[in-house]
Enzyme design. Sequence first.
Site, PDB file in Angstrom:
ATOM      1  N   HIS A  49      -2.204 -10.412  10.821  1.00 28.70           N
ATOM      2  CA  HIS A  49      -1.637 -10.794   9.763  1.00 28.70           C
ATOM      3  C   HIS A  49      -0.362 -11.700  10.187  1.00 28.70           C
ATOM      4  O   HIS A  49      -0.309 -12.938   9.558  1.00 28.70           O
ATOM      5  CB  HIS A  49      -0.937  -9.719   9.109  1.00 28.70           C
ATOM      6  CG  HIS A  49      -1.819  -9.145   8.105  1.00 28.70           C
ATOM      7  ND1 HIS A  49      -2.835  -9.450   7.261  1.00 28.70           N
ATOM      8  CD2 HIS A  49      -2.258  -7.373   8.375  1.00 28.70           C
ATOM      9  CE1 HIS A  49      -3.641  -8.621   6.793  1.00 28.70           C
ATOM     10  NE2 HIS A  49      -3.099  -7.370   7.120  1.00 28.70           N
TER      11      HIS A  49
ATOM     12  N   GLU B 179      -2.016  -5.427  12.372  1.00 30.53           N
ATOM     13  CA  GLU B 179      -0.745  -6.127  11.734  1.00 30.53           C
ATOM     14  C   GLU B 179      -0.396  -7.451  12.625  1.00 30.53           C
ATOM     15  O   GLU B 179       0.083  -8.263  11.671  1.00 30.53           O
ATOM     16  CB  GLU B 179       0.154  -5.159  11.966  1.00 30.53           C
ATOM     17  CG  GLU B 179      -0.066  -3.871  11.115  1.00 30.53           C
ATOM     18  CD  GLU B 179      -0.613  -4.011   9.607  1.00 30.53           C
ATOM     19  OE1 GLU B 179      -0.021  -5.153   9.013  1.00 30.53           O
ATOM     20  OE2 GLU B 179      -1.418  -3.455   9.040  1.00 30.53           O
TER      21      GLU B 179
END
Length: 331
Positions: free
Chosen positions: A137, A134
Site C-alpha cells: 500500500h 501493507e
Amino acid sequence: MTIEISTERRRFPGVSPRAYEHPADRGALVALRAVPGLPSVLRALSGAVGERRERLLLLASAVKVTTKQFPEVHALRLECAATLDISPVPEVFVLRNPEPIAMTIGMDAPFLVLSTGLIELLDTDGLRFTIGHEMGHVLSGHAVYRTLLLHLTSASLNLAWFPIGYWGLRAIRLALEEWYRKSELSCDRAGLLCGQDPQAALRTHALMAGAMSTGPDELVDFLAQADEYDDAADIRDSLLKLGHLSGRSHPLPALRAAELQRWATSDEYTAVVGGAYPRRVDDPDTSFTAEVKAAAGAYRDAVASSNDPLAKLVTKAGGAVADGLRSFRRP
C-alpha cells in the site's frame, strides 16, 4: 523470539508497484495519475492534519515498534521494506485490540498499524506476508487515490438529483468499490513477494477467515470453498452474493486466497521473482492506454471465467468504467 533479516529471499531493487498491481487496480491508478495536479488537490481535501492527528493519537495510545518493543515485528518491518526497496522505512505501531487488524495510514509519511490480535494469531511467515501487504500500500501510494475514491463515493450519495438517477450512481459506486477491492488483491501480491511462500500466504488467509487448523488438507478444503462459492449459479444465490459485495472494502477471504494462489502459479510471478520486473525509473514512460486496456481485459476475463450471472454485473461495471477511461489522455 529473535528474527534475523533474511538474506535468502530475493530482493527487488528499484521495483515498480506495477510488478504486483492487479491490472484493474493499476489501470485506475494510471488514469488518476494522468489528471494534472490531482495529488495536490487530494492533499488539500484531506490535508496533513488527519495524518498528523492519527500519528499523535497512536503515540499516546499505542506502542511504537522498535528493537526493544516487538523486536520481531521491527525485524520484519526492515526486511519487507528492504525487499521492496522502500525508503524511508515506514514506522509501525501496535494497538491493543483482540481483533486481527492491519492498516496503512498517511500520504506523505505513511505508517503501519497492527493489532495485538493479529500478532498473536499469525506466525513469523504470516506476519511477514501481512507486513509486506501493507508495504505494498505504501509503495503504490494507495492512500492518496483511495482518498479520491472515498470523496467521489461520498459525493455520489449527495447527488441523488443527478440526471442519471440512483441506479446510475449505484453502478458507479459498485465500480469504485470493485477497484478498492482490487487494490487489496494487489497488495496481497506485494506480501507474497516479501515472503515468497504461497503456503504461508494461504495459511494467513485461512486464519483471518477463522480457521482453527491450517494443515495441508484443511487448506485444500479452504480453497475448495472458493470454487463452490463461484459455482453456485442459482439466481437466488447470485442475488445474495451481489449483496455481499455492497459496501465491502476487502475481497471475501476464500476468494481472495484463491486469487493469490492463481497468481503464485502464473508466469508473471515467476518472472518477477526471477528478476524480470518493471522498475520505478521507467514509471514515467508507462503507457496509459496499455494499462487501461489491461484493466478492461482483466474485467472481461473475470466475466468469462465466472459462472455467476449477477456477480458478472459487478465486473462488467468495472470493465465499462475502465473502457471509458480510455477517453482520458495525458496533457
